[in-house]
Design a protein around this motif. Sequence first.
Motif, short mmCIF file in Angstrom:
data_model
loop_
_atom_site.label_atom_id
_atom_site.label_comp_id
_atom_site.label_asym_id
_atom_site.label_seq_id
_atom_site.Cartn_x
_atom_site.Cartn_y
_atom_site.Cartn_z
N SER A 113 8.55 53.05 -51.36
CA SER A 113 7.57 52.81 -50.68
C SER A 113 7.72 52.26 -49.32
O SER A 113 8.91 51.65 -49.14
N GLN A 114 6.97 52.19 -48.35
CA GLN A 114 7.18 51.62 -46.86
C GLN A 114 7.44 50.23 -47.19
O GLN A 114 6.69 49.50 -47.84
N ASN A 126 6.32 57.05 -53.32
CA ASN A 126 6.93 58.27 -53.90
C ASN A 126 7.89 58.02 -55.11
O ASN A 126 8.25 56.73 -55.45
N TRP A 130 10.74 64.89 -54.50
CA TRP A 130 9.79 63.63 -54.65
C TRP A 130 8.37 63.92 -55.15
O TRP A 130 7.70 64.98 -54.53
C1 LIG Z 1 7.95 60.20 -49.76
O1 LIG Z 1 8.49 61.36 -49.50
C2 LIG Z 1 8.10 62.11 -48.23
C3 LIG Z 1 8.70 63.57 -48.57
O2 LIG Z 1 10.04 63.42 -48.77
C4 LIG Z 1 8.35 61.36 -46.93
O3 LIG Z 1 8.24 62.31 -46.08
C5 LIG Z 1 7.83 60.07 -47.07
O4 LIG Z 1 8.27 59.37 -46.00
C6 LIG Z 1 8.13 59.27 -48.61
N1 LIG Z 1 7.31 58.07 -48.39
C7 LIG Z 1 7.81 57.18 -48.64
C8 LIG Z 1 6.89 55.83 -48.81
O5 LIG Z 1 8.92 57.00 -49.12
#
Ligand SMILES: *[C@@H]1O[C@H](CO)[C@@H](O)[C@H](O)[C@H]1NC(C)=O
Length: 677
Positions: free
Chosen positions: A198-199, A318, A225
Amino acid sequence: MSRSCSCLLYLLLVINAHVTTAEERPRRRLKLTDYEASQADSAAHDDSVALRRSGLTGTPEPGYQAAAFRVPTLSGEFVYQPGAVTSGSVVIHAFTNKSAFLECLWSTEASLSSLVEDLPASAQVLFLSLDDSSVSDALWMRERLHNAAMKRSQKEVLSRLHFSPVPVFALGNWIPSVLYSWACTGHNCGLAQTVFTSQGWKMPVIVKRLDARYDWLMGRWGQWWYQLKDAGDGCEPSPSVAGSVAWLSEGNCSFFTKIQNMAKSNASGVLVFAEPGNSIQEMNCVGDECLSLLGLPASMVHLEPSVIHALRSGLPVNVSFQTTPSPNFFIGIDQQGALSEMGWFLYPTFSFVNWQAQWFDFYADLQLKLDLPATVIPVFDKVQMQGDKGAVAVVNLPPDLSGFDTLLLDASLSCPGRRDSSCPPWDHTVQLFVCCDHLGPYCNVELGRWITAFRRGIGRWQTDVSPLIPVLDASKCTFTMKTVPWAMPWIVSLNLRFSAANLTNLSGNHTEKLRPFRVMSLYSGGTFNKTYNKRYLPIKFPVPASTKKVELYAVITGHGSDENGCGEFCVTSHHFLFNGVHSNCRTFDSAGSALGCTERVKDGAVPNEHGTWLYGRGGWCDGLPVDPWRVNVTGQLELSGFESNTVLYFGLFGGKDPDPSQQPGYIIMSSFLIFYK
Ligand SMILES: *[C@@H]1O[C@H](CO)[C@@H](O)[C@H](O)[C@H]1NC(C)=O
Ligand SMILES: *[C@@H]1O[C@H](CO)[C@@H](O)[C@H](O)[C@H]1NC(C)=O
Ligand SMILES: *[C@@H]1O[C@H](CO)[C@@H](O)[C@H](O)[C@H]1NC(C)=O
Ligand SMILES: *[C@@H]1O[C@H](CO)[C@@H](O)[C@H](O)[C@H]1NC(C)=O
Ligand SMILES: *[C@@H]1O[C@H](CO)[C@@H](O)[C@H](O)[C@H]1NC(C)=O
Ligand SMILES: *[C@@H]1O[C@H](CO)[C@@H](O)[C@H](O)[C@H]1NC(C)=O
Ligand SMILES: *[C@@H]1O[C@H](CO)[C@@H](O)[C@H](O)[C@H]1NC(C)=O
Ligand SMILES: *[C@@H]1O[C@H](CO)[C@@H](O)[C@H](O)[C@H]1NC(C)=O
């Protein structure tokens, strides 16, 4: 006899057309092929490892004799001494709480109770821990099994369960290297994990997961993902999860309902988290739920506060899925002291330990039988069986068979390498044909039938085919053992064991037994469709002079899958009607039952195969010979003079002619009348 000759010809045609096509299977069987294909690499790898390590100083491989060892336990010491009369079999289990599979194995009541109630009396289990928490792990494991045993008044078993407080890495014997070099993938191996990102998180959060049982859940996690979306308890559909993985709490409705609701909501998958303090459970269907196949993957994990926090704060989360390699969690030592893999545990229950230990019992008993006196004629000695040709051998029989009344087939099916991972997939039919007198009536009669053990190389069995001795009607015979041409190679061994049972009778009584002197071919099987029974007509036959007994001998198996699962997974019945009134019937009652073939492990069905070996089948099990069906029909026949008798065969599904609406299955059948004098 002309009638039986044409039957024989038909038999051969049918067999050539249909030796077996395991690929014609219920849908649930198909998905394993993808998975199995991904295992081919690891098989190749294992072989090279086996070659490198085949020296005596290297890591022991399956089949090697286990060296002596001692392990401290909570109550003293476990000592393994090869050749000790009382040793029985030993199962070594190494626990780690990093595996959700093992957590569930140890928390499910049914799993613990199966171990304390059904562990064969000859077996002992040594419990180890892979981790620094080995002391508390050992105490915890002992407590769980003590409680389970006391609750069920199974005190005796506790003396055969041993708990070591010393972690695997500190044992200082061969056990760690075997556990690590026999590493595997699949249901009971490796650490299945879920990865959350996650962010704002510096690191992904990685937790253990247990996938729902595959035979009703068709989906598998992809290598990509997914977005995670909170969907409450999942007891109602939730349109917002379309295209995402749904994050659900446990409880309030069944796992099946949750997953079905998420499927209706077009979710890509489901993660159910355990309430705090609860263990990870195996998500499975119950009762009628199991009739509905669901198309999406689902797993159970522990509640993860950071994930809940992120979701509640509206941050995107994700999720992806991975398996981190682990050592093997199980090693077996059979009653002869040979190391053995324990195979696949399809789902988390100690029943798989019991089944493997039952097989060790069967195998020990088989060794005793193989030590009995017999005239042994080797046919195949570790010969590769593959392709259209199969394995072929021309063999000289003992000059006079009239002194024998017993013929046992001692057959084994092993693999190119020592590891099960080198074994072919699928449960194919293997048939043994024999031709002695090329011009005689018996050329290319089916002498034996087996089913391959899906990815396991331990199968060895003895089958009594004494009634077929008369088909060996010349002193030089050609034996052909075949499976489907597209099966990967199996390594076959076959010995014919001739004996005069009346001489080895332990009581020393020399009662003259009746001997089979003529074999008459009856019916063969075919496509199990609406007109299946139309092709069978009554056969008229006289009983040869001086006959004292007549026996019906049939080897029948059902294969393929129509909309009712016929003939592999449906209950069919097979009827031989003599003289219009005497009915002899064999019904494959356990076909399609969830655990039908586990009941046959004590008879030699190879346990813990890949695929769905546990289900009952139409007259057969994976990794088992097909039992000849024998009925004494003497009393149903007119033996004297020139009276003619008749026999008629028919096969039914649900008491009626089969009537499939799609892809009919088929029956493979050899059937004979055996005349004794
Ligand atoms: C989630 O996965 C997408 C595709 O790989 C990516 O663009 C995105 O930044 C990811 N988000 C996080 C919160 O990891
Ligand atoms: C195993 O792990 C779970 C959660 O990670 C925990 O709740 C449980 O107490 C652990 N069990 C043992 C025996 O360590
Ligand atoms: C179960 O349902 C009740 C009532 O709808 C709800 O308050 C509760 O949160 C649900 N439990 C879980 C574990 O979701
Ligand atoms: C799920 O997808 C199907 C087919 O694309 C669509 O008809 C249906 O409306 C979707 N259901 C939901 C709840 O999104
Ligand atoms: C049974 O035993 C007798 C006496 O030893 C022997 O002559 C005979 O051949 C045996 N019968 C069979 C069928 O082997
Ligand atoms: C062997 O013979 C003895 C004495 O005649 C008899 O009691 C016993 O039942 C017989 N055993 C068998 C297996 O036939
Ligand atoms: C049943 O199968 C046989 C053999 O494949 C075929 O000849 C026959 O036409 C089939 N009958 C029906 C009703 O489909
Ligand atoms: C076979 O059946 C007949 C007639 O019912 C009976 O007399 C005979 O004892 C049986 N034979 C065997 C070996 O069971």
